[in-house]
Design an enzyme around this catalytic site. Sequence first.
Site, PDB file in Angstrom:
ATOM      1  N   ARG A 199       0.357  -9.479   5.703  1.00  0.00           N
ATOM      2  CA  ARG A 199       1.142  -8.247   5.712  1.00  0.00           C
ATOM      3  C   ARG A 199       1.214  -7.700   7.131  1.00  0.00           C
ATOM      4  O   ARG A 199       0.208  -7.714   7.842  1.00  0.00           O
ATOM      5  CB  ARG A 199       0.475  -7.202   4.804  1.00  0.00           C
ATOM      6  CG  ARG A 199       0.849  -7.330   3.357  1.00  0.00           C
ATOM      7  CD  ARG A 199       0.051  -6.444   2.458  1.00  0.00           C
ATOM      8  NE  ARG A 199      -0.127  -5.072   2.904  1.00  0.00           N
ATOM      9  CZ  ARG A 199      -0.771  -4.141   2.199  1.00  0.00           C
ATOM     10  NH1 ARG A 199      -1.292  -4.462   1.026  1.00  0.00           N
ATOM     11  NH2 ARG A 199      -0.913  -2.927   2.650  1.00  0.00           N
TER      12      ARG A 199
ATOM     13  N   ARG B 137      -5.260   3.045   8.597  1.00  0.00           N
ATOM     14  CA  ARG B 137      -5.200   3.153   7.127  1.00  0.00           C
ATOM     15  C   ARG B 137      -6.542   3.627   6.570  1.00  0.00           C
ATOM     16  O   ARG B 137      -6.590   4.395   5.614  1.00  0.00           O
ATOM     17  CB  ARG B 137      -4.803   1.802   6.519  1.00  0.00           C
ATOM     18  CG  ARG B 137      -3.306   1.519   6.722  1.00  0.00           C
ATOM     19  CD  ARG B 137      -2.965   0.061   6.560  1.00  0.00           C
ATOM     20  NE  ARG B 137      -3.151  -0.446   5.222  1.00  0.00           N
ATOM     21  CZ  ARG B 137      -3.250  -1.740   4.922  1.00  0.00           C
ATOM     22  NH1 ARG B 137      -3.179  -2.649   5.875  1.00  0.00           N
ATOM     23  NH2 ARG B 137      -3.408  -2.125   3.685  1.00  0.00           N
TER      24      ARG B 137
ATOM     25  N   LYS C  28      -8.869  -3.507  -4.838  1.00  0.00           N
ATOM     26  CA  LYS C  28      -8.088  -2.906  -5.935  1.00  0.00           C
ATOM     27  C   LYS C  28      -7.016  -3.865  -6.444  1.00  0.00           C
ATOM     28  O   LYS C  28      -6.861  -4.060  -7.641  1.00  0.00           O
ATOM     29  CB  LYS C  28      -7.375  -1.618  -5.470  1.00  0.00           C
ATOM     30  CG  LYS C  28      -8.285  -0.526  -4.985  1.00  0.00           C
ATOM     31  CD  LYS C  28      -7.510   0.755  -4.689  1.00  0.00           C
ATOM     32  CE  LYS C  28      -6.496   0.636  -3.578  1.00  0.00           C
ATOM     33  NZ  LYS C  28      -7.045   0.370  -2.233  1.00  0.00           N
TER      34      LYS C  28
ATOM     35  N   ARG D 168      -2.705   9.010  -4.312  1.00  0.00           N
ATOM     36  CA  ARG D 168      -3.411   9.006  -3.028  1.00  0.00           C
ATOM     37  C   ARG D 168      -3.475  10.396  -2.414  1.00  0.00           C
ATOM     38  O   ARG D 168      -4.050  10.566  -1.352  1.00  0.00           O
ATOM     39  CB  ARG D 168      -2.691   8.077  -2.051  1.00  0.00           C
ATOM     40  CG  ARG D 168      -3.294   6.670  -1.981  1.00  0.00           C
ATOM     41  CD  ARG D 168      -2.279   5.797  -1.287  1.00  0.00           C
ATOM     42  NE  ARG D 168      -2.762   4.793  -0.431  1.00  0.00           N
ATOM     43  CZ  ARG D 168      -2.562   3.489  -0.644  1.00  0.00           C
ATOM     44  NH1 ARG D 168      -2.013   3.062  -1.750  1.00  0.00           N
ATOM     45  NH2 ARG D 168      -2.952   2.617   0.246  1.00  0.00           N
TER      46      ARG D 168
ATOM     47  N   ARG E  47      -6.797 -11.764   4.985  1.00  0.00           N
ATOM     48  CA  ARG E  47      -6.153 -11.962   3.681  1.00  0.00           C
ATOM     49  C   ARG E  47      -4.679 -12.314   3.809  1.00  0.00           C
ATOM     50  O   ARG E  47      -4.006 -11.912   4.756  1.00  0.00           O
ATOM     51  CB  ARG E  47      -6.354 -10.754   2.767  1.00  0.00           C
ATOM     52  CG  ARG E  47      -5.542  -9.554   3.126  1.00  0.00           C
ATOM     53  CD  ARG E  47      -5.849  -8.414   2.172  1.00  0.00           C
ATOM     54  NE  ARG E  47      -5.017  -7.268   2.469  1.00  0.00           N
ATOM     55  CZ  ARG E  47      -5.074  -6.124   1.825  1.00  0.00           C
ATOM     56  NH1 ARG E  47      -5.927  -5.955   0.828  1.00  0.00           N
ATOM     57  NH2 ARG E  47      -4.273  -5.130   2.145  1.00  0.00           N
TER      58      ARG E  47
HETATM   59  P1  AMP Z   1      -1.302  -0.584  -0.146  1.00  0.00           P
HETATM   60  O1  AMP Z   1      -0.604  -1.873  -0.456  1.00  0.00           O
HETATM   61  O2  AMP Z   1      -1.827   0.117  -1.352  1.00  0.00           O
HETATM   62  O3  AMP Z   1      -2.320  -0.746   0.939  1.00  0.00           O
HETATM   63  O4  AMP Z   1      -0.169   0.393   0.454  1.00  0.00           O
HETATM   64  C1  AMP Z   1       0.570   0.035   1.607  1.00  0.00           C
HETATM   65  C2  AMP Z   1       1.276   1.240   2.166  1.00  0.00           C
HETATM   66  O5  AMP Z   1       2.203   1.757   1.208  1.00  0.00           O
HETATM   67  C3  AMP Z   1       0.378   2.427   2.517  1.00  0.00           C
HETATM   68  O6  AMP Z   1      -0.225   2.281   3.801  1.00  0.00           O
HETATM   69  C4  AMP Z   1       1.384   3.569   2.471  1.00  0.00           C
HETATM   70  O7  AMP Z   1       2.210   3.572   3.616  1.00  0.00           O
HETATM   71  C5  AMP Z   1       2.257   3.184   1.274  1.00  0.00           C
HETATM   72  N1  AMP Z   1       1.731   3.712  -0.002  1.00  0.00           N
HETATM   73  C6  AMP Z   1       1.281   2.999  -1.067  1.00  0.00           C
HETATM   74  N2  AMP Z   1       0.902   3.801  -2.062  1.00  0.00           N
HETATM   75  C7  AMP Z   1       1.113   5.073  -1.628  1.00  0.00           C
HETATM   76  C8  AMP Z   1       0.908   6.360  -2.198  1.00  0.00           C
HETATM   77  N3  AMP Z   1       0.402   6.517  -3.438  1.00  0.00           N
HETATM   78  N4  AMP Z   1       1.242   7.435  -1.445  1.00  0.00           N
HETATM   79  C9  AMP Z   1       1.765   7.319  -0.225  1.00  0.00           C
HETATM   80  N5  AMP Z   1       1.965   6.142   0.390  1.00  0.00           N
HETATM   81  C10 AMP Z   1       1.648   5.003  -0.300  1.00  0.00           C
END
Ligand code: AMP
Length: 212
Positions: free
Chosen positions: A159, A170, A14, A90, A126
């Site tokens: 990360r 996750r 994404k 989400r 990554r």
């Molecule tokens: P990502 O970079 O999209 O993998 O997001 C990293 C982390 O940010 C996730 O594991 C959640 O802890 C938090 N996060 C990101 N987007 C959301 C969302 N829409 N709702 C809730 N938590 C989020």
Amino acid sequence: MKRIILFGAPGSGKGTQAKLLEMKYNYVKISTGDLIRAEVRANTDVGIRVKSLLEKGELVPDDAIVGIVKCHLEKDYTDRNGYILDGFPRTIFQAEELSRIQVEHEVAIYLKIGNEDIIVNRMLSRLTCMNCGSIYSMLDETIQRNKTCNHCGNPVGQRPDDNPAVVRNRIHVYRAQTKPVIDYYKGKGLLHKIDASASVEDVTKAIEGILN
Ligand code: AMP
């Protein structure tokens, strides 16, 4: 204004696709993961509140994330052709809150990867720019050597939540909480599905086929 929502498991591409589309089509990329990590780095009230959830790979509370997204969508983006949401919504609550913000066109694209091993391998290999969210592979020798982002020159690194135990959680959280959101958009007739195990270039072409 056009709204593009990118869905998919962690590691489905994404972020990479959102960045490419942002540059090519003059969209604004809104990545909630990047935004929430920035809050944590800056030690804001929200950042302090959600730090441990991020570390465990749990979703942060809806009110925190919806507040951040709304704040960004209030900005003046009239010079842009639309916005891409990477990582939002989400949960069904988030999807319903988003639907209150009217747009002329809305497209939801689901980057599907059937094989969990592909996802895990991608995430564990990554490197991410801590500033603009650009994503690189550890196999890229230039990035390994320079450890700086090609786009903004800031440091890239792994990360903290890209480690085996958190990655598995996750994926579990994604299946339990975000999969129903994909069905929600399918029910609205807005969902397009793409095979995201293909190369970055092929996935971009497939997305462009939907957008054009
Ligand atoms: P990502 O970079 O999209 O993998 O997001 C990293 C982390 O940010 C996730 O594991 C959640 O802890 C938090 N996060 C990101 N987007 C959301 C969302 N829409 N709702 C809730 N938590 C989020």
